[in-house]
Design an enzyme around this catalytic site. Structure first.
Site, PDB file in Angstrom:
ATOM      1  N   CYS A 177      14.585  26.193  18.272  1.00 37.18           N
ATOM      2  CA  CYS A 177      15.642  25.665  17.395  1.00 37.18           C
ATOM      3  C   CYS A 177      16.433  24.516  18.023  1.00 37.18           C
ATOM      4  CB  CYS A 177      16.581  26.782  16.969  1.00 37.18           C
ATOM      5  SG  CYS A 177      15.726  28.045  16.048  1.00 37.18           S
ATOM      6  N   HIS A 233      23.383  24.113  14.728  1.00 31.37           N
ATOM      7  CA  HIS A 233      22.122  24.687  14.250  1.00 31.37           C
ATOM      8  C   HIS A 233      22.463  25.777  13.234  1.00 31.37           C
ATOM      9  CE1 HIS A 233      18.364  26.634  13.894  1.00 31.37           C
ATOM     10  NE2 HIS A 233      18.702  27.698  14.600  1.00 31.37           N
ATOM     11  N   ASN A 236      17.454  29.350   7.870  1.00 29.21           N
ATOM     12  CA  ASN A 236      17.246  28.788   9.205  1.00 29.21           C
ATOM     13  C   ASN A 236      15.886  28.082   9.217  1.00 29.21           C
ATOM     14  OD1 ASN A 236      16.685  28.295  11.889  1.00 29.21           O
ATOM     15  ND2 ASN A 236      17.419  30.277  12.625  1.00 29.21           N
TER      16      ASN A 236
END
Ligand code: UT7
Length: 331
Positions: free
Chosen positions: A115, A255, A285
């Site tokens: 990520c 994020h 996500n």
């Protein structure tokens, strides 16, 4: 004097198919109420079409970026693709993207930092411009998370979505662009977030597939704690290094993993809620695409000179932060 490197355009792509919490309720033992209160996610996009991988979304994002910035693909000198869901183990997904968009003069390669991949990739791409080697670099963050999510595991299948976001990096004459960056890695984090099989240590076999080990595994609780702690500390570190108080920040670009994580971080940083970019409710996500999709979504609100902190964390563990001064008025 150091060459300033700025993001001079951003574009995103998400697949049309919307996977809602209501639909997930029919697939696993979960509820819209649990997903909404525990994660903030209402829906996510899924690339359903057979035979299409991450490159499909990456190509769409890069094509849109080139059109929007009026850039001839032949002028692009480097394309970096950040992804953990490449079309193939090799060759690189960036090669597939550069070929498809007509970037015939570009060198291209993939980067893998889960990520945090997009942050790692823009920091890397910017160095080629800082050193004077290149003038036009494209960084694309893309993941087809639905390819590695187990839709029988309620702890992970509600979280992830598919998407792509791309930025153009160019030199900036006005002192705008990336001011500073910090990247960090801690390999002891492997066991908390990983794909158990499918790589060279444990190549795929009937046994690994029967054991569902080719899907993503996450120890959510531990990653949750790590994420809040590390993103808060790295964001504080970059702000302190650059004499920035929370009032100086126009936007935090975190994020998108969980609304509760984002809220805990902004509270610890003393940044007001309206300054945090949030798209998790719409896209879930999207791993490498999460930060560029935020920039794309919020682009109309951004003004030249705005001070942004981009901060991410992910499997590895990896985490990183970039302080940048936005280089153009949003359109
Ligand atoms: O981007 C990469 C990095 N990843 C992250 O940042 C994710 C970080 N972690 C998280 O966001 C959260 O830990 C999750 C959203 C994954 C989970 O939320 P949580 O509040 O930490 O839940 P938990 O794992 O502690 O589970 C609490 C309960 C458990 O039941 P028991 O054991 O208390 O009876 C789970 O089995 O919630 C249960 N549960 C669910 N219930 C309904 C877990 N997933 C679900 C679900 N629906 N989808």
């Amino acid at each position: 004097m150091k060459t300033c490197v700025a993001i001079t355009g951003v574009h995103g792509y998400v697949p049309e198919y919307v996977l809602t919490n209501a639909e997930l309720e029919k697939m696993v033992d979960t509820s819209d109420e649990w997903i909404t209160t525990r994660t903030g996610i209402k829906e996510r996009r899924i690339l359903k079409e057979e035979g299409k991988g991450s490159s499909f979304m990456g190509i769409k994002a890069v094509e849109g970026l080139l059109e929007k910035t009026n850039t001839d693909p032949q002028e692009i000198e480097l394309i970096i693709c950040a992804t953990i869901t490449p079309d193939l183990i090799f060759p690189a997904t960036s090669n597939i993207i550069s070929h498809a968009v007509g970037a015939v003069n570009a060198v291209s390669y993939d980067m893998q930092a889960a990520c945090s991949g997009f942050i790692y990739a823009i920091v890397t791409g910017a160095q080629f411009i800082e050193t004077g080697k290149y003038k036009k670099v494209v960084v694309v963050g893309v993941d087809k998370m639905s390819a590695i999510v187990d839709y029988k595991d309620r702890a992970t299948c509600v979280i992830f979505g598919d998407g792509a976001g791309a930025v153009l990096l160019e030199p900036n004459e006005e002192g705008l662009g990336i001011v500073d960056s910090i990247l960090k890695t801690d390999g002891s984090g492997e066991k908390y977030l990983y794909q158990k099989a499918g790589g060279s240590r444990r190549p795929p076999t009937r046994e690994t597939i029967d054991a569902r080990e080719h899907y993503l595994y996450q120890d959510g609780r531990n990653v949750f704690k790590f994420a809040i702690h590390k993103v808060t500390s790295i964001s504080k570190e970059i702000m302190k290094k650059n004499n920035l108080s929370s009032n100086d920040i126009d936007f935090l670009v975190p994020h998108q993993a969980n609304t509760r994580i984002i809220e805990a971080i902004i509270q610890r940083l003393g940044i007001s809620k309206d300054k945090a970019m949030v798209t998790i409710d719409k896209f879930g996500n999207t791993t490498d695409a999460s930060i560029p999709l935020c920039l794309w979504h919020y682009e109309p609100k951004l003004k030249k000179g705005d001070k942004l902190i981009l901060s991410a964390f992910g499997g590895g563990f990896t985490w990183g932060s970039v302080y940048t001064k936005w280089a153009y008025d949003g359109c």
